[in-house]
Motif scaffolding. Structure first.
Motif, PDB file in Angstrom:
ATOM      1  N   ARG A 477     -30.797  85.326  17.052  1.00 39.58           N
ATOM      2  CA  ARG A 477     -31.262  84.050  17.569  1.00 39.58           C
ATOM      3  C   ARG A 477     -32.724  83.749  17.280  1.00 39.58           C
ATOM      4  O   ARG A 477     -33.369  83.044  18.026  1.00 39.58           O
ATOM      5  CB  ARG A 477     -31.034  84.012  19.076  1.00 39.58           C
ATOM      6  N   GLN A 482     -35.864  78.252  22.189  1.00 41.19           N
ATOM      7  CA  GLN A 482     -36.626  79.018  23.163  1.00 41.19           C
ATOM      8  C   GLN A 482     -37.446  80.089  22.486  1.00 41.19           C
ATOM      9  O   GLN A 482     -38.452  80.526  23.001  1.00 41.19           O
ATOM     10  CB  GLN A 482     -35.669  79.659  24.162  1.00 41.19           C
TER      11      GLN A 482
ATOM     12  N   THR B  34     -39.743  94.596  24.071  1.00 43.01           N
ATOM     13  CA  THR B  34     -38.679  94.213  23.126  1.00 43.01           C
ATOM     14  C   THR B  34     -38.242  92.774  23.410  1.00 43.01           C
ATOM     15  O   THR B  34     -37.905  92.448  24.549  1.00 43.01           O
ATOM     16  CB  THR B  34     -37.449  95.139  23.300  1.00 43.01           C
ATOM     17  N   VAL B  37     -34.658  87.282  24.415  1.00 40.84           N
ATOM     18  CA  VAL B  37     -34.092  85.962  24.091  1.00 40.84           C
ATOM     19  C   VAL B  37     -34.189  85.704  22.595  1.00 40.84           C
ATOM     20  O   VAL B  37     -33.211  85.338  21.943  1.00 40.84           O
ATOM     21  CB  VAL B  37     -34.818  84.840  24.872  1.00 40.84           C
ATOM     22  N   THR B  38     -35.373  85.937  22.032  1.00 42.15           N
ATOM     23  CA  THR B  38     -35.578  85.611  20.622  1.00 42.15           C
ATOM     24  C   THR B  38     -34.805  86.534  19.691  1.00 42.15           C
ATOM     25  O   THR B  38     -34.564  86.184  18.543  1.00 42.15           O
ATOM     26  CB  THR B  38     -37.078  85.655  20.260  1.00 42.15           C
ATOM     27  N   LEU B  42     -30.312  88.269  24.957  1.00 43.54           N
ATOM     28  CA  LEU B  42     -30.018  87.414  26.121  1.00 43.54           C
ATOM     29  C   LEU B  42     -29.689  85.997  25.651  1.00 43.54           C
ATOM     30  O   LEU B  42     -30.544  85.317  25.090  1.00 43.54           O
ATOM     31  CB  LEU B  42     -31.235  87.332  27.047  1.00 43.54           C
ATOM     32  N   ASP B  68     -36.712  80.140  31.309  1.00 40.14           N
ATOM     33  CA  ASP B  68     -37.388  79.864  30.040  1.00 40.14           C
ATOM     34  C   ASP B  68     -37.789  81.170  29.346  1.00 40.14           C
ATOM     35  O   ASP B  68     -38.010  82.189  29.996  1.00 40.14           O
ATOM     36  CB  ASP B  68     -38.644  79.042  30.369  1.00 40.14           C
ATOM     37  N   VAL B  69     -37.901  81.088  28.043  1.00 37.95           N
ATOM     38  CA  VAL B  69     -38.267  82.263  27.235  1.00 37.95           C
ATOM     39  C   VAL B  69     -39.609  82.846  27.680  1.00 37.95           C
ATOM     40  O   VAL B  69     -39.836  84.051  27.579  1.00 37.95           O
ATOM     41  CB  VAL B  69     -38.295  81.885  25.732  1.00 37.95           C
ATOM     42  N   GLU B  70     -40.459  81.996  28.181  1.00 35.47           N
ATOM     43  CA  GLU B  70     -41.776  82.441  28.632  1.00 35.47           C
ATOM     44  C   GLU B  70     -41.647  83.555  29.682  1.00 35.47           C
ATOM     45  O   GLU B  70     -42.439  84.482  29.729  1.00 35.47           O
ATOM     46  CB  GLU B  70     -42.485  81.211  29.224  1.00 35.47           C
ATOM     47  N   TYR B  71     -40.625  83.432  30.531  1.00 34.27           N
ATOM     48  CA  TYR B  71     -40.428  84.427  31.587  1.00 34.27           C
ATOM     49  C   TYR B  71     -39.394  85.475  31.224  1.00 34.27           C
ATOM     50  O   TYR B  71     -39.396  86.575  31.765  1.00 34.27           O
ATOM     51  CB  TYR B  71     -39.963  83.733  32.879  1.00 34.27           C
ATOM     52  N   ASN B  73     -38.289  86.599  28.049  1.00 32.16           N
ATOM     53  CA  ASN B  73     -38.160  87.189  26.712  1.00 32.16           C
ATOM     54  C   ASN B  73     -38.351  88.700  26.674  1.00 32.16           C
ATOM     55  O   ASN B  73     -37.893  89.342  25.743  1.00 32.16           O
ATOM     56  CB  ASN B  73     -39.116  86.511  25.730  1.00 32.16           C
TER      57      ASN B  73
END
Lengths: 893, 87
Positions: A477, A482, B34, B37-38, B42, B68-71, B73
């Protein structure tokens, strides 16, 4: 800050490595300047390609040129001035495309909307204020309140604010981003928006967080790469659109259905390509936004598909609907985890459908409510919910290793899943693209036949998709929306610029440009294959394909509700059409006939074309000057039958090419053979071959003409089929026995779906047109009338190949017409100079003049007609006798 | 009851992720930094599962925008978010 007063934030837009790099560039180091020059060269080349290919019409070419200049200046500006400069470029782009007054209105209304979000009042009151302003705009866009000359601004404002304002307020509420004057203006006034109304829903928080979050040149390079990818996709789209897309009625076998479905899906290249170009352009100003699409043809599940196609939309829905709804539902007693998941997916898809209609309203001013739309989103939502439940129960394989530790078994499984997902999406997409569910089902009914090549075609395409899926479809991804912030941070950790990385990326851009700019008239290409050269040439212009040109033209006369619903090309055209221009002829001068002809002109009445020009009908019901029923002595009378382009759609009576011809004949009549020429216009808009024959029998013969000009156009087959199907389905009796016989042989009655009926009649079209032509020619000969078949082109709307048109010539020649081909009437002039408008291919005044000039020239060059009509060899009282002598071959009855 | 510290929370999240999403993977390769999300570990379904786990295990209620990815990732970021909520 979470709202209220905005900060003057232009001092703080750049941070991290981006800031250091930007400052280093300003210091002027040659080592830093060269990479920038490398990217600038690519952007310049892309600007040239956009211009040559007329990507998104001329307006976008100008905006691209402005972007190129702005990009260079912007790069060397100090960080504090970069955002204000980007806003300036955006405003200039608005002015360039809309004009200064409209641009000023867009900025003023935009500032009012942004200002309302920051009023020093409670958040609820600010929302109420924004909703009130939005409702006022709705009233203007819907036409409930007239906004006069500035009506063009509402679609642009809608595109800029209809979703971004929601995201902006949400992030304000959740403290999701830094707010400031220039940042907010930059977010709403993005320069490409003025050319692309269908715009990706950029997330405000991501917009802020990704701003120069990487080395500037690396951000610029990815921008150039994405623009080039976007341009390539847009050119591929043109190829699919102009050469591969089929009409539902052309589906006659399983292979046809497969081709229809795949090409319908591929039309999405237009959106994908456009979004790549838009985001690429934003990169050139430091907005390191993530990819909007990622290999969307290679999804291996419905969830995967949803994550790859229009990623910004998916994130928008997840942020504003899916997660909030799911969190609320999960906290309720009595709703299970699975129930909450299914409900939140369902609600997300309901809003997806609703908001697409909402977006449609802002762009088109009408509300979209179509059964295939609802069915598409409903089924996709259901499939996604089931897929998510499956994934919840059977966790998909993930890996921490790069490449994921894959084996041939997993590759095979991935390939198969990709093929199955591709097929399912194709089926769904074809449903979405169908005019109605009935049409879609009728197409499937046609596909029971399997042609010999079908298995190879279907198998070959699916094998290619499976292989591509196995090899390229497994990327993780990294592309996700995001992921942007995280990706930027990860890249920021890398030190300095990587020349190799830049070199490869730039080489990719240059290679794309080199392929696209291959001169089509080089000996190599042209001599290798004139057809390939012709295809390449036609890809360089944005034009409607045959099917859409017909829909657009049909729309002049019929109320085609949402003809452009699933049609990017028509959608684009209709979006540019000023309000009211899609209205058909209005007034007493035209009326329905309730027979096969469907409409006729009303004697001594008038009507008005959509461009405001009056259609004056003569006492005998012609769109022409007044003529006596009885032909005056010594007069050579030419009767003209045709459709709207001959009737003179949108031009004055005296400006039609048949009247220009008449004027010329009378002015240059030096032979004394005829005291006068009369060219009588019996044309009526929308008439095809059968209606022209009816007019000849019922009206023309009463006026005792000497010559008949049968004016043909590119739709000779199509109009025969369409009219018969419309008549049969409406219960209107067919005017000729041979038509009754053929429809009966094909099993067509009023209950047959039009797609099926047209599909069955299509192979019989040449036969029917031939019979009509024979009848016209035979009638003329019996009455001593010389039949002349004239091919009349439409400016910018001729099909790229003349296969069908050449067949028309064959039918006419066989029937015994003399032939005049006006195909080159518009050679040497630009299309825009000759047609009514981009959305209206009827010839304008200049177009009619060009047709008249060409017709005069062709008459003079035609040995027999010039002798009979213009020469001095035949006395007037013998003209009829001469014409009775067949010019070529006898007609067959 | 004493609120768990950030390290304990991080350990709990790591165990959950290894158990639910990365069975058979080397635990040492999953660190506090690690990307989750990216890197595709997840996704939406995974995020919802993790949120449920966090609520059940520590009683920390997350807001929708905190997905959000900010929290989300990295394990470190998630642990920090929960730790702050439990203070």
């Amino acid at each position: 800050m979470g709202g209220g007063v905005m900060a003057a934030d232009s001092k703080v837009p750049i941070s991290g490595p981006g800031r250091a790099a930007a400052e280093a560039f300003r210091a002027g180091g040659a080592a830093d300047f060269l990479p920038f020059l490398w990217v600038t060269g690519q952007v310049a080349l892309l600007t040239w390609v956009v211009d040559v290919y007329e990507i998104e019409q001329a307006a976008f070419g100008h905006v691209m040129q402005l972007t190129l200049v702005g990009f260079v200046v912007h790069h060397f500006l100090p960080p504090a001035l970069k955002l204000p400069f980007f806003v300036l470029i955006s405003v200039l782009a608005l002015g360039l495309v809309l004009g200064a007054v409209n641009a000023a209105w867009v900025v003023a209304v935009g500032l009012a909307l942004i200002g309302a979000c920051h009023l020093p009042i409670s958040f609820g009151k600010r929302i109420a204020m924004v909703v009130t302003l939005g409702a006022t705009m709705v009233a203007f866009q819907a036409g409930w309140v007239s906004s006069g000359k500035i009506s063009v601004i509402w679609p642009i404002l809608g595109s800029m604010f209809c979703f971004r304002l929601v995201v902006y307020l949400y992030d304000m509420r959740t403290q999701g981003g830094a707010f400031g004057f220039w940042r907010s203006l930059a977010y709403f006034f993005m320069s490409p928006n003025v050319c692309f109304l269908l715009f990706p829903v950029v997330d405000y928080k991501t917009f802020c967080k990704t701003y120069y979050n990487d080395e500037p040149v690396r951000v610029y390079q990815s921008g150039a790469t994405w623009i080039s990818r976007g341009v390539v996709q847009l050119v591929l789209y043109r190829f699919v659109y102009q050469f591969l897309v089929m009409d539902p009625s052309e589906v006659a076998s399983a292979g046809d259905l497969f081709r229809y479905m795949v090409t319908t899906l591929l039309l999405y290249l237009k959106v994908s390509g456009t979004f790549h170009v838009i985001v690429g352009m934003l990169h050139l100003f430091g907005f390191n936004l993530p990819e909007t699409h990622h290999r969307w043809l290679l999804a291996s599940s419905f969830v995967d598909y949803w994550q790859r196609i229009n990623i910004y939309w998916k994130e928008f829905m997840a942020k504003l609907v899916f997660y909030p709804v799911n969190f609320r539902l999960s906290q309720r007693e009595g709703i299970s985890e699975k129930g909450a998941l299914v409900l939140s997916v369902g609600i997300s898809f309901f809003f997806t459908w609703l908001l697409h209609s909402y977006q449609w309203f802002w762009i088109r001013g009408t509300y979209l409510l179509a059964a295939p739309d609802m069915a598409f989103w409903g089924i996709l939502g259901l499939l996604l919910a089931v897929n998510m439940l499956w994934q919840q129960k059977f966790v998909r394989k993930r890996s921490l290793k790069k490449g994921g530790g894959w084996s041939w078994k997993s590759d095979l499984s991935l390939g198969l899943r990709t093929v199955l997902t591709f097929m399912a999406i194709c089926v769904l997409w074809s449903l979405w693209g169908a005019e109605s569910i009935g049409e879609w089902l009728a197409m499937w009914a046609q596909a029971v036949r399997v042609e010999p090549g079908d298995v190879g075609l279907i198998g070959g395409v699916l094998l290619a998709v499976g292989l591509a899926g196995a090899m390229l479809g497994r990327s993780q991804r990294e592309w996700t929306y995001q992921g942007a912030a995280g990706k930027g941070v990860a890249k920021a950790a890398a030190t300095g610029l990587n020349w190799r990385q830049l070199g490869w990326a730039g080489a990719g851009v240059l290679a794309s440009c080199a392929v696209l700019m291959t001169p089509v008239k080089t000996r190599l290409v042209y001599h290798a294959s004139p057809q390939v050269a012709s295809v390449l040439k036609s890809l360089r212009t944005s034009r409607l394909n045959v099917r859409d040109a017909a829909i657009l033209e049909h729309g002049y006369y019929e109320d085609l509700t949402h003809a452009e619903r699933f049609n990017p090309q028509l959608f684009e055209l209709y979006s540019k059409m000023p309000a009211g221009m899609d209205v058909r002829i209005k007034g007493e001068g035209i009326r329905p006939t309730h027979d096969f002809r469907r409409r006729e002109l009303v004697p001594a009445q008038s009507a008005v074309f959509s461009n405001g020009i009056e259609l004056k009908v003569s006492a005998h019901g012609l769109r022409d000057r007044e003529y006596d029923l009885h032909k005056p002595a010594g007069t050579l009378r030419i009767a003209v039958v045709g459709a709207s382009e001959v009737m003179g759609w949108g031009v004055e009576n005296h400006e039609t090419f048949e009247n220009l011809l008449e004027d010329w004949l009378n002015t240059h009549n030096t032979t004394d053979r005829y005291s006068r020429y009369e060219v009588m216009n019996f044309a009526v808009s929308g008439y095809g071959a059968i209606e022209k024959l009816i007019v000849l029998e019922q009206r023309v013969l009463d006026f005792d003409p000497d010559v008949l000009f049968y004016m043909a156009n590119k739709k000779e087959y199509q109009l025969v089929i369409d009219r018969i199907v419309e008549a049969v389905r409406a219960g209107v009796s067919l005017p000729y026995d041979f038509l009754e016989t053929i429809t009966a042989e094909e099993g067509i009655d009023r209950d047959t779906h039009k797609v099926l009926a047209k599909g069955r009649l299509r192979p019989r079209a040449p036969e029917m047109l031939g019979l009509v032509y024979n009848r016209v020619a035979s009638l003329c000969r019996d009455r001593g009338i010389q039949p002349v078949w004239v091919y009349v082109p439409q400016p910018g709307a001729e099909p790229p190949n003349r296969r069908d048109i050449n067949k028309f010539f064959g039918h006419a020649e066989e029937a015994g017409f003399d032939i005049l081909d006006l195909s080159d009437a518009f050679a040497g002039a630009s299309t825009d100079e000759l047609r009514m408008a981009e959305w209206d291919s009827h010839p304008n005044v200049a177009g009619h003049r060009a047709l008249a000039e060409c017709l005069k020239r062709k008459l003079q060059e035609h040995p027999r007609l010039s002798h009979l009509l213009l020469g001095d060899g035949v006395p007037i009282d013998r003209v009829g006798q001469v014409f009775k002598e067949p010019s070529r071959v006898q007609t067959k009855e | 009851m004493v609120a768990p510290n950030q390290d304990e929370i991080a350990r709990g999240i790591k165990e959950f992720i290894l158990r639910e999403f990365l069975p058979g993977e080397n635990p040492d390769e999953l660190t506090a930094t690690t990307p989750l999300v990216t890197a595709g570990i997840l996704d939406s379904v995974g995020t919802l599962k993790l949120v449920m786990y966090i609520e059940e295990k520590w009683g920390a209620r997350l807001s929708a925008h905190e997905t959000d990815v900010e929290y989300m990732n990295t394990i470190g970021n998630i642990a920090k978010l929960i730790s702050n909520k439990l203070k």
